[in-house]
Design a protein around this motif. Sequence first.
Motif: not given
Length: 742
Positions: A50-53, A647-648, A721-724, A726-732
């Motif tokens: 988990n990169p955020l922790t 975040c979006f 979108s950013f998921n707090p 797991d730190g994943e960033l989704t890009v469409n």
Amino acid sequence: MFSSSSSLACKTFFSSSSLFKLPLQRFLLTFIRRMSSDSTQQCMFQLKLNPLTGNSEWVVIKEEEEEEVENAFLPKSHFSSTSYLDMLNDSPRNQAFRQAIEKTITKPCHVLDIGAGTGLLSMMAARTMLFYDEADKGMVSACESYLPMVKLMRKVLHLNGLEKKIRIFNKRSDELQVGVDLASRADVLVSEILDSELLGEGLIPTLQHAHEKLLVENPQTVPYRAITYGQLVESKYLWKLHDLHNNEAQVVDGLHLTPSGLETLICVKLQQYAMHCDAISEDIRLLSEPFKIFEFDFWKRPDSHGETELQISTITDGRVQAVVSWWVLQLDREGTIFYSTAPQWISSHNNSDVNWCDHWKQCVWFVPGLGVSVSKDEEVHLQAVHDDTSISYNLESGNQRAEPVLLDVNSRGYRLTLSPERIAMYGDREWRYTMFSAMRDALQGKVCRVCLVADDSVFLTILIAHLSTSSRVISLFPGLQEKGTQYLQSVANANGFSMDRVKVLGKKRTCLTMEDTDGEKVDLLVGEPFYYGSEGMLPWQSLRFWKARTMLDSVLSEDAIIMPCKGILKACAMSLPDLWKSRSYLTKIEGFNHSVVNATLGACGNDQDSHKGPCLPYFIWQCGEMKKLSEIVAVMEFDFSKPISQCFGKTKVVFDTTGLCHGFALWIDWVMDAKCSTVLSTGPDCRYYKQGVKLLSKPVAVGTNAVCSPGECYSAELDTSFNPSDGELTVNISFNNEKTNL
């Protein structure tokens, strides 16, 4: 004894003992015992970070579950970050091995493939023997220790109808036994267990064990031998990557990260560094002709230790600041089939085809300190030494001798090893001035009794202690921990602060109490952000700072200053033909169908949805041919004044250059102050940071309003979108061919 039987990718997984701590070890031993009671069950372990922790956990995947999870994000995300796909897309490599195997195997025999991967070399050997009478007397033993890759290999063999011709061993090569696993010693060894340095994947110990236990006397081998070459160079850029002491001597901010007498207190590891040297060819002056260093014969047992002494004549005046090295494979006994990792200035001189690939680069050895000054036609003495896994150098010219400066840890302090890019950044005059100015302005006119450094920045800790003599500084140092404490103790006097004003918690935690701050609220929370050991991660994974800021909310004062105050996700459309080709969809490789591995390896192409591909970290400047196709746009903002949240972002990218778009570069600009007057960018124009690269499934032809052609797209829309959690960033990504109103 270490013996490699898979690529470098598996080194971070279950077989690496360095990953184990005692509680985890107890858990695994218990689990393995339990699983071993049912001999029909097998399992594999995946390490999820988990990169955020900064915390990791082991995920256990049973064999009956693997079919379900094989295309899930966890195995796929790991595979996509390895070099498997890039290697399989290296056509010159594949062709050279195929030609050499067909030339070497002249009758049915026993072939051993160590580090078999997808089974490509094994299939080449099996197919070659099919052309001979009594082909059924031949056999191929494929050794691969990494279980997920074994699963892929079985699919590839089945797809090509060779599953009955090749026997797979899910073991390390030094676990194989003749009479138990292998029916007999092998007549031919085929293997590709090479890294950019040649030796880093355990080539020597693997060959030693194979010759002692697994191969016949005087076996045939593909490759036949490897030769390493080098060249003396001068390069200001390469010098900045390791000599912090002499670089910061040119900075006038009054800070001393490497005080006199402690010149190597912060340093890089003494090793060769893989790098695309063609990308910095304009920053390199060649000071010698190429010279041969070591020769390693695969057909005989190699020695663990070797030394060579060379006298090298210089071709111009200069200062030797690095040794650039590469290797050449001779794949057949006669010496007619070769493969080289030489830089372009060597390849073009030899009229060889230039082959960009990311799995093998050149290597750079930094000459300590300022380097060695030389004159034209001067003789430079070079000593090269190799052990089981690496090569090192010492240089001497006249009265100058450039060799590693050893530090007496007990009497003079603690050595802190950082990445070359971090060393260069800490010595960069502009970067230091920016940080100095931002921190000075933040502290000016405000009483900050407690300042908290949330990341691993020793620079910020020293800077705050230097600028504010009334402040107490607390550093979390989640990665450095005790190393950071020892370092600060060593440089405190030189920087004019006392350690009674600086406190290092020395624990991996971000949730503090008032007891940790001695009952006082934190007035200033800062970070670069920089996390020790995470330099190669995606840019937004440094949003760990935002997570830490959220966890620290209870100890922050109402008007606490937070620096940086926000992050801005930036993007730019890119033409990256070399990188895209190295990640492209696999069909047939030298006649063998590999289409079943594409989804797992995260390949681009075959009309997949563009948003399905992985986003991977790269130094854009090292990605071969490249061109920007659009202006830089802001995609999303992260406000650190508020707790971390989802975040979006949605933005339009208008192309201002015609070309073929292969993807988008993404990075974060750190806004240090509320006035947005100080911004630190991690974009492609800075060589010290990796960017995230989102490759498209298919390249898209793009044009501009002024220059347009039928079928070209004029803009694209990024939906992120950013998921707090797991730190994943989704890009469409979506494209359109409607012109933009100017």
